[in-house]
Design a protein around this motif. Sequence first.
Motif, mmCIF file in Angstrom:
data_model
loop_
_atom_site.group_PDB
_atom_site.id
_atom_site.type_symbol
_atom_site.label_atom_id
_atom_site.label_comp_id
_atom_site.label_asym_id
_atom_site.label_seq_id
_atom_site.Cartn_x
_atom_site.Cartn_y
_atom_site.Cartn_z
ATOM 1 N N LEU A 172 79.431 -0.560 56.195
ATOM 2 C CA LEU A 172 80.878 -0.386 56.047
ATOM 3 C C LEU A 172 81.591 -0.696 57.362
ATOM 4 C CD1 LEU A 172 80.886 2.979 54.073
ATOM 5 C CD2 LEU A 172 81.161 0.670 53.128
ATOM 6 N N LEU B 95 83.267 6.347 47.919
ATOM 7 C CA LEU B 95 81.993 5.742 47.519
ATOM 8 C C LEU B 95 81.471 6.362 46.230
ATOM 9 C CD1 LEU B 95 80.179 5.422 50.971
ATOM 10 C CD2 LEU B 95 81.143 3.571 49.589
ATOM 11 N N GLY C 210 82.852 4.913 43.209
ATOM 12 C CA GLY C 210 82.533 3.514 42.977
ATOM 13 C C GLY C 210 83.400 2.526 43.728
ATOM 14 N N ALA C 211 84.097 2.960 44.755
ATOM 15 C CA ALA C 211 84.956 2.065 45.527
ATOM 16 C C ALA C 211 84.120 1.029 46.268
ATOM 17 C CB ALA C 211 85.793 2.864 46.523
ATOM 18 N N THR C 212 84.593 -0.200 46.287
ATOM 19 C CA THR C 212 83.911 -1.257 47.018
ATOM 20 C C THR C 212 84.311 -1.215 48.492
ATOM 21 O OG1 THR C 212 85.681 -2.808 46.459
ATOM 22 C CG2 THR C 212 83.768 -2.747 44.990
ATOM 23 N N SER C 213 83.635 -2.018 49.313
ATOM 24 C CA SER C 213 83.838 -1.956 50.758
ATOM 25 C C SER C 213 85.265 -2.284 51.168
ATOM 26 C CB SER C 213 82.866 -2.899 51.468
ATOM 27 O OG SER C 213 83.045 -4.233 51.022
ATOM 28 N N TYR D 213 87.983 -1.382 49.754
ATOM 29 C CA TYR D 213 88.803 -0.178 49.637
ATOM 30 C C TYR D 213 88.493 0.797 50.779
ATOM 31 C CZ TYR D 213 90.142 -1.935 45.074
ATOM 32 O OH TYR D 213 90.642 -2.720 44.072
ATOM 33 N N SER E 55 78.479 -8.844 50.641
ATOM 34 C CA SER E 55 79.730 -8.214 50.234
ATOM 35 C C SER E 55 79.652 -7.796 48.785
ATOM 36 C CB SER E 55 80.898 -9.185 50.421
ATOM 37 O OG SER E 55 80.695 -10.350 49.661
ATOM 38 N N ASP E 56 80.476 -6.811 48.418
ATOM 39 C CA ASP E 56 80.481 -6.322 47.051
ATOM 40 C C ASP E 56 81.093 -7.343 46.118
ATOM 41 O OD1 ASP E 56 81.208 -3.216 48.532
ATOM 42 O OD2 ASP E 56 79.356 -3.734 47.537
#
Length: 291
Positions: free
Chosen positions: A32, A86, A89-92, A94, A290-291
């Motif tokens: 992150l 996290l 389910g938040a991606t990087s 966010y 990356s997500d």
Amino acid sequence: MIVNLIIGSLMIGSVYGMLALGYSLIYSASGLMTFTQGQLLMLGAFLGLQFYKNMGMPFVVAFLLTVVIMFLLGLALEKFLIRVLLNKGATSIYIVLSTIGVSIILPNLAQAIWGSQTQQMPSIFSTTTVEIFGAHVQPESILVMVVGFAAMILLHLFMTKSRFGISMRAAAMDPLAASSLGINVSRTTGLTWAIAAALAGGIGALMGPVYGVSTTMGDIIGNKGFAGAVIGGYGNMYGAIVGSLLLGFIETFVAGYLTTTYKDFVSFFLLIIVMIFLPRGLFKAKVYDSD
């Protein structure tokens, strides 16, 4: 003059290095990115000002108290913001946006408490300068440099020799495997954010007597710390140190022998050149998908 420039380079390089270590520790432990380090430095400077100048505490006590508070703030930031996002389910991206939000909130909070004017922190030592090889240097500058390098060495020993530090490295390399071996990955990640905050806040408290304390002091310094981490290899602890020292030497000597007008330009131009030709930095850091 050359001695002053070398000491100045080492001092500002160690400041950038402390921030760069925070950036790299967090990235290497979790993949992150954070943009709060510069503002955590600013907050640490104001806490040091509050304890040392406003409350009259001895500087050592004020410094240690600042480091402890910043450590706890880092823990809280990871537990109540990053971990919550996290778990949802938040991606990087966010996570990055949330840290940008924090970096906007902190200066406004500091301004509401301490005001918008630059404040001077009293000198730590009774003498105003010390002589080193004929050059007269502010003792607080030497203190910043010494503490910065000492923190880097202690962090290296902690990460490579202590059981908890080895657990942190294992969790960073393979969280699933580390978890299966009984390592609390969530706790190690939280500790990483706490250490990063403590590094930033501690060096901020030390910088107060040298540069003064203001709500904007973390802006350019935070960007330079980020640049040092990228130049060395984002996520590589040793690259962060080397990249930051290199940045410190280049901008200090440009300011000393050419002009102070373009020292920031040269620093970030170097960053762009490194990103073009060495996108993984001097130490070729690990790249996360990356997500």
